[in-house]
Write an enzyme that holds these catalytic residues in place. Structure first.
Site, PDB file in Angstrom:
ATOM      1  N   TRP A  53      -9.790  -9.728   0.377  1.00 17.62           N
ATOM      2  CA  TRP A  53      -8.514  -9.109  -0.021  1.00 17.62           C
ATOM      3  C   TRP A  53      -7.454  -9.606   0.972  1.00 17.62           C
ATOM      4  O   TRP A  53      -7.711  -9.607   2.195  1.00 17.62           O
ATOM      5  CB  TRP A  53      -8.640  -7.576   0.052  1.00 17.62           C
ATOM      6  CG  TRP A  53      -7.383  -6.834  -0.284  1.00 17.62           C
ATOM      7  CD1 TRP A  53      -6.534  -7.081  -1.334  1.00 17.62           C
ATOM      8  CD2 TRP A  53      -6.820  -5.731   0.421  1.00 17.62           C
ATOM      9  NE1 TRP A  53      -5.499  -6.179  -1.323  1.00 17.62           N
ATOM     10  CE2 TRP A  53      -5.640  -5.341  -0.251  1.00 17.62           C
ATOM     11  CE3 TRP A  53      -7.210  -5.012   1.562  1.00 17.62           C
ATOM     12  CZ2 TRP A  53      -4.846  -4.288   0.169  1.00 17.62           C
ATOM     13  CZ3 TRP A  53      -6.412  -3.958   1.986  1.00 17.62           C
ATOM     14  CH2 TRP A  53      -5.250  -3.604   1.289  1.00 17.62           C
TER      15      TRP A  53
ATOM     16  N   ASP B 141     -15.702  -1.488   2.362  1.00 25.61           N
ATOM     17  CA  ASP B 141     -14.447  -1.247   1.661  1.00 25.61           C
ATOM     18  C   ASP B 141     -14.789  -0.962   0.198  1.00 25.61           C
ATOM     19  O   ASP B 141     -15.235  -1.853  -0.525  1.00 25.61           O
ATOM     20  CB  ASP B 141     -13.542  -2.476   1.796  1.00 25.61           C
ATOM     21  CG  ASP B 141     -12.161  -2.235   1.205  1.00 25.61           C
ATOM     22  OD1 ASP B 141     -11.983  -1.208   0.515  1.00 25.61           O
ATOM     23  OD2 ASP B 141     -11.259  -3.062   1.432  1.00 25.61           O
TER      24      ASP B 141
ATOM     25  N   LYS C 226      -7.018   2.797  -8.149  1.00 28.46           N
ATOM     26  CA  LYS C 226      -7.391   2.217  -9.437  1.00 28.46           C
ATOM     27  C   LYS C 226      -8.192   3.197 -10.287  1.00 28.46           C
ATOM     28  O   LYS C 226      -7.937   3.350 -11.470  1.00 28.46           O
ATOM     29  CB  LYS C 226      -8.238   0.963  -9.202  1.00 28.46           C
ATOM     30  CG  LYS C 226      -7.428  -0.284  -8.983  1.00 28.46           C
ATOM     31  CD  LYS C 226      -7.139  -0.554  -7.540  1.00 28.46           C
ATOM     32  CE  LYS C 226      -6.253  -1.766  -7.408  1.00 28.46           C
ATOM     33  NZ  LYS C 226      -5.936  -2.125  -6.044  1.00 28.46           N
TER      34      LYS C 226
HETATM   35  C1  LIG Z   1     -10.585  -4.665  -1.438  1.00 28.31           C
HETATM   36  C2  LIG Z   1      -9.419  -3.744  -1.370  1.00 28.31           C
HETATM   37  N1  LIG Z   1      -9.329  -2.883  -0.344  1.00 28.31           N
HETATM   38  C3  LIG Z   1      -8.313  -2.024  -0.237  1.00 28.31           C
HETATM   39  C4  LIG Z   1      -7.301  -2.004  -1.173  1.00 28.31           C
HETATM   40  C5  LIG Z   1      -6.153  -1.046  -0.975  1.00 28.31           C
HETATM   41  O1  LIG Z   1      -6.152  -0.001  -1.814  1.00 28.31           O
HETATM   42  P1  LIG Z   1      -4.901   1.009  -1.874  1.00 28.31           P
HETATM   43  O2  LIG Z   1      -3.942   0.425  -2.856  1.00 28.31           O
HETATM   44  O3  LIG Z   1      -5.510   2.273  -2.308  1.00 28.31           O
HETATM   45  O4  LIG Z   1      -4.317   1.074  -0.518  1.00 28.31           O
HETATM   46  C6  LIG Z   1      -7.340  -2.873  -2.253  1.00 28.31           C
HETATM   47  C7  LIG Z   1      -6.247  -2.863  -3.243  1.00 28.31           C
HETATM   48  O5  LIG Z   1      -5.983  -3.783  -3.943  1.00 28.31           O
HETATM   49  C8  LIG Z   1      -8.428  -3.767  -2.350  1.00 28.31           C
HETATM   50  O6  LIG Z   1      -8.519  -4.643  -3.356  1.00 28.31           O
END
Ligand SMILES: Cc1ncc(COP(=O)(O)O)c(C=O)c1O
Length: 386
Positions: free
Chosen positions: A119, A200, A235
């Site tokens: 990410w 994560d 999501k």
């Molecule tokens: C792998 C990963 N970790 C963390 C996040 C962050 O999530 P949030 O939008 O709830 O902060 C995302 C969001 O796209 C993600 O894809």
């Protein structure tokens, strides 16, 4: 000037594009068959129930709503345990950041490992917390699958005490996940090397279901301590802007867990004092009400199945239009994203000739496809790969 965010930059270009056929496959947001970000029925119910009570707007405790923290722990680990602490956080990003600040405080010498690729915010977030960030091999472009040998080699050579960020399911950006046997092997290496796993979990429920997607979390939590885990409900509840997430830490004992919690509270207090109420309360209400919980599970299942159907249609339509090509690897990928194998040049052509916006790495958000745009996207991809 700081550089602009690469993914949000794609959305800006998309918004400015006057072409009525334009499609945004760049940003990581689930849209329904009408192309809208859904308001889940379960969320709507919980929200109207909450507003009927005219709730006060006082501060939450530093670690968030107790009912929320408990419900999240059950969802992730299958039950509450007195050696696990869960604190509400500002989305999954917030969970990662609280964990990062805490770990940096505890062991300033540790390095942190992320997958290559990962990410796009992982590296920056952990570097901003002060860690040297290294990467372990993950994706093999030649097979469109996992470079498991490379991953094992890198982790087997990591110094004891280093932290390893692992995508618990639905790897972003590739969609390539580990199978159970590979997770067992990773757990063995992590334990044998004395590494600290930081899972994560941003897409629980988007891969194979809520329980199946918790496999890695429960595997690590049942085998070793400490384990760090960040959850996101952006999501799975379609609550992106409400910033609903959590950090859980599995500790060696209830007594250690209490000390960990006291330190996590310090981290939260010095960052933003306490989390917001609305999203956390909605998620807590849905998770603790049996009817709303089962409604939410059905809605989540429908999102998951719609993404899978779109994957299948996209692959079939590309194959029909570009005979001799093989995109079947996309069917094995999980979650909202797919590493499509498209080159930077092909992504440029999609944008300039078809107003289809993807990420330069070839990542596309499958969850942004729908019955109205999938033909157009498949046709455009078939033409740029020719
Ligand atoms: C792998 C990963 N970790 C963390 C996040 C962050 O999530 P949030 O939008 O709830 O902060 C995302 C969001 O796209 C993600 O894809």
């Amino acid at each position: 000037m700081a550089p602009s965010d690469p993914i949000l930059g794609v959305t800006e270009a998309f918004v400015a594009d006057p072409n009525p056929r334009k499609v945004n496959l760049g940003v990581g947001v689930y849209t329904d068959d009408q192309g809208r970000i859904p308001l889940l029925e379960s969320v709507r119910h919980a929200e109207s129930q909450r507003l009927k009570t005219s709730p006060h707007r006082g501060y939450l405790p530093i670690d968030g709503l107790a009912a929320y923290d408990k419900a999240v722990q059950e969802l992730v680990f299958g039950s509450q345990k007195n050696n696990i602490v869960t604190v509400q956080a500002l989305g999954g990003t917030g969970g990662l950041k609280i964990g990062a600040d805490f770990l940096r405080l505890i062991d300033p010498k540790a390095q942190l490992w992320i997958s290559e690729p990962s990410w796009e915010n992982h590296r920056q977030l952990f570097e901003a917390a002060g860690f040297p960030v290294k990467s372990y091999p993950y994706y093999d472009p030649a097979t469109h699958g996992l470079d498991f040998a490379g991953l094992q080699r890198a982790l087997s050579a990591a110094p004891a005490g280093d932290i390893v960020v692992l995508h618990a399911c639905c790897h972003n950006p590739t969609g390539v996940d580990l199978d159970h046997g590979q997770w067992d092997k990773v757990r063995e290496i992590v334990m044998a090397r004395g590494l600290v796993p930081f899972l994560d979990l941003a897409y629980q429920g988007f891969g194979d279901g809520l329980e199946a997607d918790a496999h890695a979390a429960r595997l690590f939590a049942g085998a070793m301590t400490p384990v760090f885990l960040s959850s996101s409900f952006s999501k799975s509840f379609s609550l992106y802007g409400e910033r609903v997430g959590a950090l859980s830490v599995v500790s060696a004992s209830a007594e250690e867990a209490a000390r960990v919690l006291s330190q996590l509270k310090r981290v939260v207090r010095t960052n933003y004092s306490n989390p917001p109420t609305h999203g956390g309360q909605i998620v807590a209400n849905v998770l603790t009400d049996p009817q709303l919980h089962s409604l939410w599970e059905r809605e989540l299942g429908a999102m998951r199945e719609r993404i899978k159907a779109m994957r299948k249609q996209l692959v079939e339509k590309i194959h029909a239009r570009a005979p001799g090509t093989d995109f079947s690897f996309m069917l094995a990928q999980r979650g909202m994203f797919s590493y499509s194998g498209l080159t930077k040049e092909q992504v440029r052509r999609l944008r300039e000739e078809y107003s289809i916006y993807a990420i330069d790495t070839g990542r596309i958000c499958v969850a942004a496809l729908n019955s109205k745009n999938v033909d157009y996207v498949a046709g455009a991809i078939a033409s740029v790969i020719r």
